[in-house]
Motif scaffolding. Structure first.
Motif, PDB file in Angstrom:
ATOM      1  N   LEU A   1       0.858  -1.171  -0.116  1.00 26.91           N
ATOM      2  CA  LEU A   1      -0.036  -0.051   0.033  1.00 26.91           C
ATOM      3  C   LEU A   1       0.792   1.505   0.059  1.00 26.91           C
ATOM      4  O   LEU A   1       0.302   2.255  -0.374  1.00 26.91           O
TER       5      LEU A   1
ATOM      6  N   GLN B   1      -4.132   4.354   1.566  1.00 24.63           N
ATOM      7  CA  GLN B   1      -5.148   3.512   0.684  1.00 24.63           C
ATOM      8  C   GLN B   1      -6.381   4.579   0.727  1.00 24.63           C
ATOM      9  O   GLN B   1      -6.648   4.829   1.775  1.00 24.63           O
TER      10      GLN B   1
ATOM     11  N   GLU C   1      -9.698   3.275  -1.610  1.00 21.78           N
ATOM     12  CA  GLU C   1     -10.259   2.747  -2.561  1.00 21.78           C
ATOM     13  C   GLU C   1     -11.429   1.773  -2.260  1.00 21.78           C
ATOM     14  O   GLU C   1     -11.886   1.602  -1.127  1.00 21.78           O
TER      15      GLU C   1
ATOM     16  N   SER D   1      -6.288   0.766   9.315  1.00 27.32           N
ATOM     17  CA  SER D   1      -7.206   0.709   8.179  1.00 27.32           C
ATOM     18  C   SER D   1      -8.638   0.567   8.666  1.00 27.32           C
ATOM     19  O   SER D   1      -8.938   0.004   9.424  1.00 27.32           O
TER      20      SER D   1
END
Length: 232
Positions: free
Chosen positions: A92, A117, A119, A181
């Motif tokens: 990433l 990231q 997406e 994340s």
């Protein structure tokens, strides 16, 4: 000297005064440092400190252009992730976006953000990603329980992974305040939910095994971890 020039000059100065200023950071490798928000704790002499401080490189900051930086996290230190999960997070970093350091209003400290990231991904991809992350039974149980609540196999998610470093005004030191994340459910129009469906705290996973469970210094990694730049 024309009035237009003077007016334009004054306007540029005024705009500069009200623009948040970007702050530079020191590139280099940052190693774990026993501290409370980068305030030194534990033994202070180099010899004593070396004995009780695990040799763990946390991250490396690299210059990228005139005023940009990029970050390489030491994903190998995520010892409870499998190799696929470590490699995934490393991958990433290839298309990361750096946001110039700004002073946070609530703390007055400078924050440097690295967006690794942003997406859209499908449910199957999310399942594979989570399977590669923490292998702790508690974490795997949490992932499994959350995924069971998804009844539509075509559900898509907005995946966001970010690293945040905070300069707390300690020379050659940076606090790793975020490495996570987050996965947000997307509706039929592609709009993400306001709260994450699942959040994975890689920063916590990185720091939780730095000290043994009986170490008196383990308490200092409970809520954050500080990196000290290696200076030859």
């Amino acid at each position: 000297m024309s009035k237009c020039f003077l007016f334009c000059l004054a306007t540029m100065v005024s705009l500069a005064m009200f623009q948040p200023s970007a702050h530079a950071m020191n590139a280099g490798r940052y190693y774990y440092f026993i501290s409370d928000s980068c305030i030194p704790k534990g033994p202070q002499t180099p010899e004593e400190r070396g004995v009780v401080t695990p040799d763990v490189m946390l991250f490396e900051v690299l210059p990228a252009g005139i005023s940009d930086y990029m970050i390489n996290m030491n994903t190998a230190a995520l010892i409870n992730y499998n190799e696929e999960g470590q490699d995934y997070l490393t991958g990433l970093e290839e298309e990361q976006v750096y946001t110039a350091g700004q002073v946070a209003q609530n703390t007055k400290y400078t924050q440097h953000d690295f967006m690794l990231q942003r997406e859209a991904i499908g449910l199957k991809t999310l399942i594979n990603i989570l399977n590669a992350f923490s292998q702790h039974q508690a974490d795997k149980g949490y992932f499994y329980k959350k995924l069971l609540s998804i009844t539509d196999p075509s559900t898509r998610f907005k995946a966001v992974t970010r690293v945040r470093l905070t300069d707390v005004a300690q020379n050659n030191k940076m606090q790793l305040t975020e490495y996570a994340s987050r996965y947000y459910v997307l509706d039929n129009q592609g709009t993400a939910s306001s709260t994450p469906f699942i959040e994975v705290d890689h920063g916590k996973a990185l720091r939780e095994d730095i000290h043994s469970t009986n170490s008196p210094y383990r308490i200092y990694t409970k809520h954050g971890v500080c990196g000290e730049r290696w200076v030859p």
